[in-house]
Design a protein around this motif. Structure first.
Motif, PDB file in Angstrom:
ATOM      1  N   ILE A  62       0.837  -1.200   0.000  1.00 53.36           N
ATOM      2  CA  ILE A  62       0.000   0.000   0.000  1.00 53.36           C
ATOM      3  C   ILE A  62       0.870   1.247   0.000  1.00 53.36           C
ATOM      4  O   ILE A  62       0.615   2.208  -0.744  1.00 53.36           O
ATOM      5  CB  ILE A  62      -0.940   0.008   1.221  1.00 53.36           C
ATOM      6  N   GLY A  63       1.911   1.253   0.835  1.00 52.99           N
ATOM      7  CA  GLY A  63       2.780   2.413   0.927  1.00 52.99           C
ATOM      8  C   GLY A  63       3.434   2.773  -0.394  1.00 52.99           C
ATOM      9  O   GLY A  63       3.421   3.932  -0.813  1.00 52.99           O
ATOM     10  N   MET A  64       3.986   1.788  -1.081  1.00 51.95           N
ATOM     11  CA  MET A  64       4.663   2.067  -2.343  1.00 51.95           C
ATOM     12  C   MET A  64       3.675   2.438  -3.443  1.00 51.95           C
ATOM     13  O   MET A  64       3.970   3.285  -4.291  1.00 51.95           O
ATOM     14  CB  MET A  64       5.507   0.857  -2.757  1.00 51.95           C
ATOM     15  N   PHE A  65       2.492   1.814  -3.432  1.00 53.10           N
ATOM     16  CA  PHE A  65       1.468   2.149  -4.424  1.00 53.10           C
ATOM     17  C   PHE A  65       1.003   3.591  -4.251  1.00 53.10           C
ATOM     18  O   PHE A  65       0.921   4.360  -5.229  1.00 53.10           O
ATOM     19  CB  PHE A  65       0.286   1.187  -4.290  1.00 53.10           C
ATOM     20  N   LEU A  66       0.723   4.004  -3.019  1.00 51.79           N
ATOM     21  CA  LEU A  66       0.244   5.355  -2.771  1.00 51.79           C
ATOM     22  C   LEU A  66       1.365   6.383  -2.869  1.00 51.79           C
ATOM     23  O   LEU A  66       1.105   7.563  -3.132  1.00 51.79           O
ATOM     24  CB  LEU A  66      -0.420   5.427  -1.396  1.00 51.79           C
ATOM     25  N   GLU A  67       2.607   5.946  -2.653  1.00 50.28           N
ATOM     26  CA  GLU A  67       3.740   6.864  -2.786  1.00 50.28           C
ATOM     27  C   GLU A  67       3.849   7.386  -4.218  1.00 50.28           C
ATOM     28  O   GLU A  67       4.306   8.517  -4.443  1.00 50.28           O
ATOM     29  CB  GLU A  67       5.034   6.161  -2.376  1.00 50.28           C
ATOM     30  N   LEU A  68       3.427   6.590  -5.174  1.00 50.38           N
ATOM     31  CA  LEU A  68       3.419   7.027  -6.566  1.00 50.38           C
ATOM     32  C   LEU A  68       2.508   8.239  -6.737  1.00 50.38           C
ATOM     33  O   LEU A  68       2.873   9.217  -7.412  1.00 50.38           O
ATOM     34  CB  LEU A  68       2.943   5.877  -7.467  1.00 50.38           C
ATOM     35  N   ALA A  69       1.333   8.203  -6.096  1.00 49.21           N
ATOM     36  CA  ALA A  69       0.393   9.316  -6.190  1.00 49.21           C
ATOM     37  C   ALA A  69       0.940  10.572  -5.518  1.00 49.21           C
ATOM     38  O   ALA A  69       0.852  11.674  -6.072  1.00 49.21           O
ATOM     39  CB  ALA A  69      -0.948   8.921  -5.567  1.00 49.21           C
ATOM     40  N   THR A  70       1.529  10.429  -4.321  1.00 48.76           N
ATOM     41  CA  THR A  70       2.041  11.600  -3.622  1.00 48.76           C
ATOM     42  C   THR A  70       3.229  12.223  -4.351  1.00 48.76           C
ATOM     43  O   THR A  70       3.397  13.443  -4.357  1.00 48.76           O
ATOM     44  CB  THR A  70       2.456  11.234  -2.186  1.00 48.76           C
ATOM     45  N   THR A  71       4.048  11.394  -4.975  1.00 47.43           N
ATOM     46  CA  THR A  71       5.191  11.912  -5.731  1.00 47.43           C
ATOM     47  C   THR A  71       4.734  12.722  -6.931  1.00 47.43           C
ATOM     48  O   THR A  71       5.247  13.829  -7.191  1.00 47.43           O
ATOM     49  CB  THR A  71       6.101  10.763  -6.183  1.00 47.43           C
ATOM     50  N   LEU A  72       3.767  12.183  -7.668  1.00 51.54           N
ATOM     51  CA  LEU A  72       3.220  12.915  -8.820  1.00 51.54           C
ATOM     52  C   LEU A  72       2.564  14.216  -8.362  1.00 51.54           C
ATOM     53  O   LEU A  72       2.713  15.264  -9.003  1.00 51.54           O
ATOM     54  CB  LEU A  72       2.209  12.036  -9.562  1.00 51.54           C
ATOM     55  N   GLY A  73       1.839  14.152  -7.242  1.00 52.12           N
ATOM     56  CA  GLY A  73       1.209  15.353  -6.720  1.00 52.12           C
ATOM     57  C   GLY A  73       2.223  16.397  -6.281  1.00 52.12           C
ATOM     58  O   GLY A  73       2.032  17.597  -6.489  1.00 52.12           O
ATOM     59  N   ALA A  74       3.326  15.951  -5.668  1.00 52.54           N
ATOM     60  CA  ALA A  74       4.363  16.879  -5.224  1.00 52.54           C
ATOM     61  C   ALA A  74       4.996  17.611  -6.410  1.00 52.54           C
ATOM     62  O   ALA A  74       5.317  18.806  -6.319  1.00 52.54           O
ATOM     63  CB  ALA A  74       5.427  16.130  -4.435  1.00 52.54           C
ATOM     64  N   LEU A  75       5.175  16.889  -7.519  1.00 51.80           N
ATOM     65  CA  LEU A  75       5.724  17.529  -8.716  1.00 51.80           C
ATOM     66  C   LEU A  75       4.775  18.606  -9.227  1.00 51.80           C
ATOM     67  O   LEU A  75       5.213  19.698  -9.615  1.00 51.80           O
ATOM     68  CB  LEU A  75       5.961  16.471  -9.805  1.00 51.80           C
ATOM     69  N   LEU A  76       3.476  18.313  -9.210  1.00 55.94           N
ATOM     70  CA  LEU A  76       2.494  19.313  -9.642  1.00 55.94           C
ATOM     71  C   LEU A  76       2.484  20.492  -8.686  1.00 55.94           C
ATOM     72  O   LEU A  76       2.455  21.659  -9.123  1.00 55.94           O
ATOM     73  CB  LEU A  76       1.104  18.674  -9.706  1.00 55.94           C
ATOM     74  N   GLY A  77       2.523  20.222  -7.387  1.00 56.10           N
ATOM     75  CA  GLY A  77       2.516  21.304  -6.406  1.00 56.10           C
ATOM     76  C   GLY A  77       3.716  22.212  -6.536  1.00 56.10           C
ATOM     77  O   GLY A  77       3.593  23.434  -6.431  1.00 56.10           O
ATOM     78  N   ALA A  78       4.888  21.630  -6.771  1.00 59.43           N
ATOM     79  CA  ALA A  78       6.092  22.433  -6.946  1.00 59.43           C
ATOM     80  C   ALA A  78       5.982  23.325  -8.177  1.00 59.43           C
ATOM     81  O   ALA A  78       6.461  24.469  -8.187  1.00 59.43           O
ATOM     82  CB  ALA A  78       7.314  21.524  -7.053  1.00 59.43           C
ATOM     83  N   HIS A  79       5.332  22.798  -9.226  1.00 58.90           N
ATOM     84  CA  HIS A  79       5.151  23.579 -10.452  1.00 58.90           C
ATOM     85  C   HIS A  79       4.174  24.736 -10.243  1.00 58.90           C
ATOM     86  O   HIS A  79       4.353  25.831 -10.792  1.00 58.90           O
ATOM     87  CB  HIS A  79       4.652  22.665 -11.573  1.00 58.90           C
ATOM     88  N   LEU A  80       3.138  24.496  -9.418  1.00 62.56           N
ATOM     89  CA  LEU A  80       2.110  25.511  -9.212  1.00 62.56           C
ATOM     90  C   LEU A  80       2.477  26.520  -8.131  1.00 62.56           C
ATOM     91  O   LEU A  80       1.796  27.532  -7.978  1.00 62.56           O
ATOM     92  CB  LEU A  80       0.784  24.837  -8.815  1.00 62.56           C
ATOM     93  N   ALA A  81       3.553  26.255  -7.392  1.00 62.27           N
ATOM     94  CA  ALA A  81       3.885  27.074  -6.221  1.00 62.27           C
ATOM     95  C   ALA A  81       4.049  28.551  -6.543  1.00 62.27           C
ATOM     96  O   ALA A  81       3.706  29.421  -5.733  1.00 62.27           O
ATOM     97  CB  ALA A  81       5.158  26.545  -5.563  1.00 62.27           C
ATOM     98  N   SER A  82       4.577  28.842  -7.722  1.00 58.05           N
ATOM     99  CA  SER A  82       4.827  30.244  -8.074  1.00 58.05           C
ATOM    100  C   SER A  82       3.638  30.901  -8.754  1.00 58.05           C
ATOM    101  O   SER A  82       3.701  32.086  -9.087  1.00 58.05           O
ATOM    102  CB  SER A  82       6.054  30.337  -8.999  1.00 58.05           C
ATOM    103  N   HIS A  83       2.549  30.139  -8.936  1.00 57.40           N
ATOM    104  CA  HIS A  83       1.398  30.671  -9.665  1.00 57.40           C
ATOM    105  C   HIS A  83       0.146  30.812  -8.809  1.00 57.40           C
ATOM    106  O   HIS A  83      -0.820  31.441  -9.250  1.00 57.40           O
ATOM    107  CB  HIS A  83       1.076  29.777 -10.867  1.00 57.40           C
ATOM    108  N   LEU A  84       0.130  30.238  -7.605  1.00 57.13           N
ATOM    109  CA  LEU A  84      -1.065  30.255  -6.772  1.00 57.13           C
ATOM    110  C   LEU A  84      -0.779  30.946  -5.437  1.00 57.13           C
ATOM    111  O   LEU A  84       0.349  30.898  -4.938  1.00 57.13           O
ATOM    112  CB  LEU A  84      -1.557  28.823  -6.507  1.00 57.13           C
TER     113      LEU A  84
END
Length: 271
Positions: free
Chosen positions: A69-91
């Motif tokens: 479960i941890g490794m499966f869900l870690e994929l989602a959090t990693t992808l989300g973190a990349l999106l969040g880092a990209h949006l950080a300067s725009h929101l």
């Protein structure tokens, strides 16, 4: 404050952080951020790693954490973190932080309540079975099997948790535990221990980068590491004996404190 007194303050504060972080699955940052980062100016990257890794070792040995479960869900959090880092300067992160803090207050109320038990004869989730996410964990009555449900919803919430982490620069342990506990119907002790495992994986991946860039002072990080490691081992030992409703109340109290901290920081412009 002299060096000796400073070291003891850091050590005992880190001990408390490690203990609560191990029990709640939130990592050591919830307690140690206001103490070290805001008051003493100490970087807490190593604190998170030591808390999560120290507790994870004990939880894996006892059979609580679900690595699949941890490794499966870690994929989602990693992808989300990349999106969040990209949006950080725009929101407007201050507004998002305040809203998230208010949402955590409501979440604390619902987390303190036991969710209805699912009948053992109910049909298991086909997707969870296909991914082999079901497992079992130790109880006073012996090993107890559990079935994972709501996999798409849980994965989506983990993506949101990662996005918030990348956007606001905060740990997403609170959302991870809530997603596994409420959306995926995973036993609370498994949710908190698996969250610790996930936080350790994420923190360890970035620690080398920060150390190489000179952002971490090893002299200051040492008492933090020792404190949170000792605290996390104590927390892991206590979790085995504590009742679930006590853990839920403790978890709710900690995320209330986290929510208040986020709201105040947003108001003061620190986020």
């Amino acid at each position: 404050m002299d060096t000796t007194a400073f070291t003891f303050v850091v050590f005992f504060g880190s001990l408390v952080a490690g203990f609560l972080g191990a029990l709640t699955g939130l990592g050591g940052g919830v307690v140690i951020v206001p103490l070290l980062t805001l008051a003493l100016g100490v970087d807490i990257r190593y604190a998170v790693i030591a808390t999560s890794s120290g507790a994870a070792a004990a939880y894996l040995r006892e059979g609580f954490s679900n690595i699949r479960i941890g490794m499966f869900l870690e994929l989602a959090t990693t992808l989300g973190a990349l999106l969040g880092a990209h949006l950080a300067s725009h929101l407007p992160t201050r507004v998002i932080a305040a809203i998230f803090g208010i949402a955590l207050l409501f979440s604390a109320y619902f987390s303190a309540r036991e969710h209805p038990k699912i009948s053992s004869d109910q049909t298991p989730d086909p997707l969870a079975q296909k991914l082999k996410l079901d497992g079992r964990y130790p109880t006073p009555e012996g090993m107890q099997e559990y079935h994972v449900r709501g996999v798409p919803l849980g994965f989506s919430l983990m993506f949101g948790a990662g996005t918030l982490s990348g956007l606001l620069g905060i740990g997403s342990g609170a959302v991870k535990v809530l997603a596994m506990d409420r959306a995926m119907c995973i036993p609370f002790k498994v949710s908190t221990t698996t969250s610790n495992f996930m936080i350790g994986v994420t923190a360890a991946a970035s620690a080398g980068v920060y150390l190489r860039r000179g952002y971490i002072d090893p002299g200051l990080a040492m008492p933090v590491m020792l404190g949170v490691l000792c605290g996390s081992m104590l927390g892991a030992a206590a979790l085995i004996r504590l009742r679930t409703h006590v853990l839920r109340i403790l978890f709710s109290l900690v995320i209330v404190a986290l929510a208040i901290e986020m709201i105040l920081n947003a108001i003061k412009g620190r986020i």
